[in-house]
Design an enzyme around this catalytic site. Sequence first.
Site, short mmCIF file in Angstrom:
data_model
loop_
_atom_site.label_atom_id
_atom_site.label_comp_id
_atom_site.label_asym_id
_atom_site.label_seq_id
_atom_site.Cartn_x
_atom_site.Cartn_y
_atom_site.Cartn_z
N ASP A 1 147.02 42.18 60.68
CA ASP A 1 146.30 40.82 60.37
C ASP A 1 147.08 39.96 59.35
O ASP A 1 147.27 40.40 58.15
CB ASP A 1 144.93 41.20 59.67
CG ASP A 1 144.09 40.06 59.40
OD1 ASP A 1 143.32 39.61 60.17
OD2 ASP A 1 144.21 39.63 58.00
N TYR B 1 149.34 33.32 53.24
CA TYR B 1 149.78 34.90 52.69
C TYR B 1 151.43 34.63 52.40
O TYR B 1 151.90 35.29 51.80
CB TYR B 1 149.49 35.78 53.74
CG TYR B 1 148.42 36.36 54.00
CD1 TYR B 1 147.21 35.68 53.55
CD2 TYR B 1 148.13 37.13 55.04
CE1 TYR B 1 145.90 35.94 53.68
CE2 TYR B 1 146.63 37.53 55.02
CZ TYR B 1 145.48 36.78 54.49
OH TYR B 1 144.39 37.22 54.98
N HIS C 1 140.45 29.87 58.93
CA HIS C 1 140.19 30.67 57.82
C HIS C 1 139.14 30.45 56.99
O HIS C 1 138.40 31.67 56.50
CB HIS C 1 141.85 30.62 56.80
CG HIS C 1 142.11 31.68 56.09
ND1 HIS C 1 143.25 32.09 55.89
CD2 HIS C 1 141.32 32.63 55.64
CE1 HIS C 1 143.49 33.12 55.04
NE2 HIS C 1 142.05 33.65 54.91
N LYS D 1 145.94 33.09 61.06
CA LYS D 1 144.79 32.33 60.51
C LYS D 1 145.15 30.67 60.19
O LYS D 1 146.21 30.52 59.67
CB LYS D 1 144.04 32.75 59.23
CG LYS D 1 143.51 34.28 59.31
CD LYS D 1 143.02 34.83 57.99
CE LYS D 1 142.77 36.26 58.16
NZ LYS D 1 144.12 37.20 58.12
N GLN E 1 135.07 36.91 60.38
CA GLN E 1 135.69 37.87 59.55
C GLN E 1 135.30 37.61 58.23
O GLN E 1 135.58 36.50 57.45
CB GLN E 1 137.30 37.98 59.60
CG GLN E 1 138.06 38.94 58.80
CD GLN E 1 139.62 38.68 58.69
OE1 GLN E 1 140.34 38.48 57.97
NE2 GLN E 1 140.25 38.99 60.01
#
Length: 240
Positions: free
Chosen positions: A33, A38, A100, A67, A171
Amino acid sequence: MPVVGLGTWNASPAAVGRAVEYALTECGYRHIDCAYVYHNEKEIGQALKNIFDQGILKREEVFITSKLWNTFHATNNVLKACKITLQDLKLDYLDLYLMHFGIAIAQGENDEPLDKDGYVITEKVSLRETWEAIEDLVKRGLVKSICVSNFTAPMLLDLLSYVKIPPAINQIELHPYLQQSDLVEFCQYQNIAVTSYSPLGSPGGLRSGDPILLEDETIQAIVKNHDKSPAQVLVRWALQ
């Protein structure tokens, strides 16, 4: 989609490549993932390339998620953002692509530009505009499935009123300290699968004095009764 995946949030660029390679080659993981925000997808991409080039695993054996970040919600930015991620991950397609957050943020010098009062500068882009651009990624063959993250039930109801491709997953942060039972039930009723992120309680993001889920008395009692680690207990809770 493999039910258990390796999350890469807060994984430093210096370490994430080794972690991904170890997870895929030594621990049996088949689901990674990722996310643009990030800032470690280039390193993950190199790790994936090493594994695929060596023939250890085939691309189709690994389920890879990424995302769309909030600063790319406008129609003309969604395709651009997806292509950046694919280039960084050294992939031709993603198995799953998420919105996201259901909020659009203006582009600036960083991921969350602030105004003079310290508030995030939002952008007037509707969920519908963003979702329709994400749906186009499926038509282009760049992603196989699409979904959302951090969506509430009202946001999902809005989305479901006009989608051509319904979100496969929502999510959300989910663990015994944040069970979100009503939202989980709503998603299941709408045939939207639920993915739990931070199933260990996100110990790396706690403030001083916050309770630590891994040390919770009830979790510790289950640990003793079943001869498992706290992390194993929490992952089992999420699975069940």
